[in-house]
Scaffold this active site. Sequence first.
Site, PDB file in Angstrom:
ATOM      1  N   LYS A  16      -7.170  -9.023  -6.113  1.00  0.00           N
ATOM      2  CA  LYS A  16      -8.311  -9.165  -5.218  1.00  0.00           C
ATOM      3  C   LYS A  16      -9.302  -8.015  -5.414  1.00  0.00           C
ATOM      4  O   LYS A  16      -8.904  -6.868  -5.620  1.00  0.00           O
ATOM      5  CB  LYS A  16      -7.828  -9.185  -3.766  1.00  0.00           C
ATOM      6  N   LYS A  41     -12.406  -2.378  -2.274  1.00  0.00           N
ATOM      7  CA  LYS A  41     -13.156  -1.124  -2.204  1.00  0.00           C
ATOM      8  C   LYS A  41     -12.286   0.058  -2.594  1.00  0.00           C
ATOM      9  O   LYS A  41     -12.800   1.111  -2.972  1.00  0.00           O
ATOM     10  CB  LYS A  41     -13.692  -0.914  -0.775  1.00  0.00           C
ATOM     11  N   LYS A 100       0.815  -1.212   0.000  1.00  0.00           N
ATOM     12  CA  LYS A 100       0.000   0.000   0.000  1.00  0.00           C
ATOM     13  C   LYS A 100       0.852   1.267   0.000  1.00  0.00           C
ATOM     14  O   LYS A 100       0.442   2.290  -0.549  1.00  0.00           O
ATOM     15  CB  LYS A 100      -0.941  -0.001   1.208  1.00  0.00           C
TER      16      LYS A 100
END
Length: 364
Positions: A226, A229, A140
């Site tokens: 994956k 959101k 991230k």
Amino acid sequence: FKQKTAYEIMPSLVGSEMCIRDRMKGMTNKKRILSGVQPTGDLHIGNWLGAISNWVALQEKHETFLCVVDLHAITTEYDPKQLSKNTLSTAALYVACGIDPKICSIFVQSQISAHSELCWILNCMTPINWMERMIQFKEKSVQQGNNVSIGLFDYPILMAADILLYDADYVPVGEDQKQHLELARDIAQQRINAKFSKGENILKIPQPIIMKKGSKIMSLNDGSKKMSKSDINEGSRINLLDTPEIITKKIKRAKSDSYMGMEFNNPERPESRNLLMIYSLLSGKEVSELENDLSQTGWGTFKKIFTEQLIESLKPIQERYQVLINDPYELNKILIEGKEKAEAVANKTLSRVKSELGFFEMEK
């Protein structure tokens, strides 16, 4: 004001306080589970099939605490105007998907200050090199560049505090969260129990429940990634509250390949594998049966069949959600009751930790 309440329309969702107390009495010997989802945007079918549906299956046999982890939601950029709305929506979707607030404690993480307080204590006990090896932070942080916050780096410690506060016996996790649970176990055993316990462990060591089936629903645009959101492309996922029109459009645009027929185990066809797995979970049919039935079916025909199944499966969830979200009294009641039970457990654990670690206690 004559509008029916959620209790009148869906009596299975909420019950009297006496009923709740009676049900909770029978939970004393049950193993405890803790889990939660971030209120960052709408929940999607990956959240449902990979997590919430598993909680539904576990709730009858386990004492279940389910958190809306809004403190985790601010570790990346977010819209303050949407945070509260998304928090309520996430809680309502828990119930709409089958979580029973009569036997589960549904609560909002930020409303229980023990989460933040234990997180700080665990921060002071955890070596920084343990954090530097966390895979999700590395992934991230690359995406965020220079905007990476300390909160994102510290995310796993807060997650450890969430888990350890509730003396959880088990934590349902997918493969991608397994490292975070291992960190929580290491902190509890090596940095707290081993150093400060004088007999019994201060913190319970949780065990993972690895959710295999449906634990990793992939993106509609890339079967190797994956479903998330945080993906900026809305077409990469099916949200639980998407209308039939939106679902139809997204499935039509979903990535496909040039092969005829649907396959599950062909490594060159990740999109076929992903949609077959989702279809299997929704229809209740085995993947092998679907592969046989769809061996000569083209993508266009399959997408129509898949879309119809998806719309039909989401319809009852959407109907239950609309009833509950339009009855704020019942939703607030569920969250208050969940908070009261969760806070009692969390504060007891925090008090035990602070006492054993030498914090001054005011005489009563």
